[in-house]
Design a protein around this motif. Sequence first.
Motif, short mmCIF file in Angstrom:
data_model
loop_
_atom_site.label_atom_id
_atom_site.label_comp_id
_atom_site.label_asym_id
_atom_site.label_seq_id
_atom_site.Cartn_x
_atom_site.Cartn_y
_atom_site.Cartn_z
N PHE A 34 0.81 -1.22 0.00
CA PHE A 34 0.00 0.00 0.00
C PHE A 34 0.84 1.27 0.00
O PHE A 34 0.32 2.37 0.19
N GLN A 39 -7.29 5.16 -5.67
CA GLN A 39 -6.30 4.55 -4.77
C GLN A 39 -5.81 3.21 -5.31
O GLN A 39 -4.63 2.88 -5.21
N LEU A 40 -6.73 2.44 -5.90
CA LEU A 40 -6.33 1.15 -6.47
C LEU A 40 -5.40 1.34 -7.66
O LEU A 40 -4.41 0.60 -7.81
N VAL A 61 -1.97 2.06 -6.39
CA VAL A 61 -1.28 0.85 -5.93
C VAL A 61 -0.69 0.10 -7.12
O VAL A 61 0.48 -0.33 -7.10
N TRP A 110 -6.33 -4.58 -0.82
CA TRP A 110 -6.65 -3.19 -0.49
C TRP A 110 -8.12 -3.07 -0.10
O TRP A 110 -8.46 -2.41 0.88
N HIS A 125 -9.85 -2.25 3.80
CA HIS A 125 -10.72 -1.08 3.93
C HIS A 125 -12.19 -1.49 4.05
O HIS A 125 -13.08 -0.66 3.83
#
Length: 372
Positions: free
Chosen positions: A54, A284-285, A288, A307, A311
């Motif tokens: 992450f 966000q993915l 990554v 991920w 979350h």
Amino acid sequence: MKQVRCPNCGFFCQKYGKTRYDSQRWHCKQCKFTFTNSYDRTIQSFQSFLKWLFSKGTQKGMVGQGRSFRRHAAMFWEYWALPPKVEMPSKVIYVDGIYLARKACILIACNDTYVLGWYLCRYENARAWEALLNRIAAPIVVVTDGGTGFHKAVKKAWPKTKLQRCMFHAFQQVRRYTTTRPKTIAGVELYGIAKELFHIKRQEDARLWVQSISAWKIKHRKFLAETTTDDNGTIRPKHERLLKAENSLNILVRNGNLFTYLNDAFDFKCPSTNNRIEGGVNAQLRAVLRNHRGMTIEKRIKAVFWWCYMHSPNPLSLKEILEVMPTNKSISTIYNTMNERSKLEASISTWGDAIVWSDLHFYDKSFNSSWD
């Protein structure tokens, strides 16, 4: 002071010298058992693996230029982080699909705080969406970008949930046909009408906006009715792209999915866009995957899974994750067992049919001979 229990009887032990490798030896007075209490670094390695996954860190920057890290992290790439079943309903849920390859798509659902579910499929379709939605409690409103098959799936899985089409994606679809610099007056006006979607705050504004589309079509009726002949001799509308843009808006108006956020019956502020999942999850993915370029498609899928799981509302502890989550080996074993069982059932069914047929044939002979 550190207290160690005996692995045999559970009583507290006392120190009993050290081994020649300088490891602490422990002795139990209750059962006279002597042992060394080895330290398991699996959880610590797993924590380092997730921290690296992450972050923007590279393997080369790890201790030993990444060789030790890759050796320790190899076992964690075997695990699959499966989504939990969400029984606590949310008021609003956002859904979207992110493509990792040409035939690898992960469907994701989230609320304003957590990722609620994810599902791996080849492409977006009703069956895949339904499999995702069935594990999540039905919300009051679901916001979508209009993915393929979602409208059909939500009617079956969440029949009472209201659908809100993302305003930005509705505008984007029009912009795809008109471009940002239309070359015709009709195109300029339709592009302007689509941009007005972001300024609608009341039911009255929505009603006037729908009327503006009807007025646009009446005004440019002759222009839109023009035809042309393609290379195959087929007569087609000359301004087909404008007609498609206008039709995309009309479909949303007819379905009643465009202005759900203006419903006065809601006791909460309903969003009109899918920005929560686009910026809070998908962005966000993609970060990554961008930070760790070069991973195989399987590792990219598992990275997204990890991920999303970390979350989710109530993720398990790292120790419980390693005990509960399936691995490649366990999934392969289950698949092989099911495959062998299906083959066995098929062979038994065939063998049983042969026995039934032979028995009937035998009884038929006996029955006929008794009348001779």
